[in-house]
Design a protein around this motif. Structure first.
Motif, mmCIF file in Angstrom:
data_model
loop_
_atom_site.group_PDB
_atom_site.id
_atom_site.type_symbol
_atom_site.label_atom_id
_atom_site.label_comp_id
_atom_site.label_asym_id
_atom_site.label_seq_id
_atom_site.Cartn_x
_atom_site.Cartn_y
_atom_site.Cartn_z
ATOM 1 N N MET A 87 -58.003 -13.490 4.828
ATOM 2 C CA MET A 87 -58.940 -12.814 4.049
ATOM 3 C C MET A 87 -58.056 -11.789 3.005
ATOM 4 O O MET A 87 -56.683 -11.378 3.654
ATOM 5 C CB MET A 87 -59.618 -11.827 4.892
ATOM 6 N N LEU A 88 -58.476 -11.269 2.130
ATOM 7 C CA LEU A 88 -57.763 -10.468 1.223
ATOM 8 C C LEU A 88 -57.969 -9.134 1.278
ATOM 9 O O LEU A 88 -58.000 -8.341 0.293
ATOM 10 C CB LEU A 88 -57.838 -10.838 -0.159
ATOM 11 N N ILE A 89 -58.451 -8.530 2.480
ATOM 12 C CA ILE A 89 -58.766 -7.106 2.568
ATOM 13 C C ILE A 89 -57.656 -6.310 2.994
ATOM 14 O O ILE A 89 -57.622 -5.302 2.532
ATOM 15 C CB ILE A 89 -60.064 -7.172 3.525
ATOM 16 N N THR A 90 -56.937 -6.596 3.967
ATOM 17 C CA THR A 90 -55.763 -6.026 4.302
ATOM 18 C C THR A 90 -54.389 -6.305 3.650
ATOM 19 O O THR A 90 -54.161 -7.697 3.860
ATOM 20 C CB THR A 90 -55.365 -6.155 5.742
ATOM 21 N N CYS B 7 -57.560 -18.844 -8.577
ATOM 22 C CA CYS B 7 -59.019 -18.971 -8.983
ATOM 23 C C CYS B 7 -59.558 -17.425 -8.638
ATOM 24 O O CYS B 7 -59.715 -17.190 -7.342
ATOM 25 C CB CYS B 7 -59.597 -20.005 -8.361
ATOM 26 N N TRP B 8 -60.080 -16.879 -9.649
ATOM 27 C CA TRP B 8 -60.852 -15.545 -9.725
ATOM 28 C C TRP B 8 -62.099 -15.796 -8.511
ATOM 29 O O TRP B 8 -62.282 -14.839 -7.422
ATOM 30 C CB TRP B 8 -61.246 -15.027 -10.599
ATOM 31 N N ALA B 9 -62.836 -16.848 -8.475
ATOM 32 C CA ALA B 9 -64.001 -16.921 -7.643
ATOM 33 C C ALA B 9 -63.468 -16.949 -6.209
ATOM 34 O O ALA B 9 -64.233 -16.452 -5.283
ATOM 35 C CB ALA B 9 -64.792 -18.149 -8.005
ATOM 36 N N VAL B 10 -62.615 -17.922 -6.059
ATOM 37 C CA VAL B 10 -62.000 -17.923 -4.611
ATOM 38 C C VAL B 10 -61.480 -16.680 -4.148
ATOM 39 O O VAL B 10 -61.680 -16.300 -3.046
ATOM 40 C CB VAL B 10 -60.908 -19.245 -4.452
ATOM 41 N N GLY C 132 -66.004 -10.032 -1.197
ATOM 42 C CA GLY C 132 -66.632 -9.346 -2.067
ATOM 43 C C GLY C 132 -65.915 -7.815 -2.490
ATOM 44 O O GLY C 132 -66.098 -6.965 -3.022
ATOM 45 N N ALA C 133 -65.038 -7.577 -1.783
ATOM 46 C CA ALA C 133 -64.293 -6.367 -2.198
ATOM 47 C C ALA C 133 -63.599 -6.289 -3.469
ATOM 48 O O ALA C 133 -63.406 -5.218 -3.965
ATOM 49 C CB ALA C 133 -62.987 -6.067 -0.881
ATOM 50 N N PHE C 134 -63.171 -7.311 -3.988
ATOM 51 C CA PHE C 134 -62.710 -7.687 -5.277
ATOM 52 C C PHE C 134 -63.677 -8.376 -6.176
ATOM 53 O O PHE C 134 -63.795 -9.627 -5.675
ATOM 54 C CB PHE C 134 -61.133 -8.110 -4.983
ATOM 55 N N LYS C 135 -64.141 -7.983 -7.106
ATOM 56 C CA LYS C 135 -64.894 -8.947 -7.857
ATOM 57 C C LYS C 135 -64.192 -9.514 -9.224
ATOM 58 O O LYS C 135 -63.091 -8.795 -9.617
ATOM 59 C CB LYS C 135 -65.977 -7.777 -8.615
ATOM 60 N N GLN C 136 -64.717 -10.612 -9.533
ATOM 61 C CA GLN C 136 -64.013 -11.500 -10.475
ATOM 62 C C GLN C 136 -63.717 -10.564 -11.815
ATOM 63 O O GLN C 136 -62.761 -10.844 -12.341
ATOM 64 C CB GLN C 136 -64.889 -12.728 -10.717
ATOM 65 N N ASP C 137 -64.666 -9.816 -12.206
ATOM 66 C CA ASP C 137 -64.537 -9.029 -13.427
ATOM 67 C C ASP C 137 -63.346 -8.095 -13.231
ATOM 68 O O ASP C 137 -62.860 -7.774 -14.328
ATOM 69 C CB ASP C 137 -65.746 -8.478 -13.874
ATOM 70 N N GLN C 138 -63.236 -7.286 -12.238
ATOM 71 C CA GLN C 138 -62.257 -6.460 -11.863
ATOM 72 C C GLN C 138 -60.847 -7.168 -11.959
ATOM 73 O O GLN C 138 -59.762 -6.648 -12.296
ATOM 74 C CB GLN C 138 -62.313 -5.685 -10.612
#
Length: 69
Positions: free
Chosen positions: A1-4, A51-54, A61-67
């Motif tokens: 996961m990309l949270i920590t 890939c932004w979606a991945v 959902g902590a990081f949105k594609q648009d951000q």
């Protein structure tokens, strides 16, 4: 996961920033640039793709594609 953040990635980005500051006598990367680079390197390392979606799905959902773009 990309949270920590992954400690090795944080250390790499800090070392890169220090090297840019010393070698090129520049102000280095901004805090936002360091954070973005950390997220991108973690995303590539964890997912194995660019890939932004991945990245968004792996961050729960902590990081949105648009951000990220």
């Amino acid at each position: 996961m990309l949270i920590t953040p992954i400690p090795h990635v944080i250390k790499f980005v800090q070392t890169l920033n220090d090297t840019l500051t010393v070698s090129f006598q520049s102000p280095g990367l901004s805090r936002i640039q360091c954070r973005w680079l950390t997220i991108m390197l973690m995303g590539i390392g964890v997912t194995g793709v660019f890939c932004w979606a991945v990245f968004e799905r792996c961050s729960l959902g902590a990081f949105k594609q648009d951000q990220l773009r």
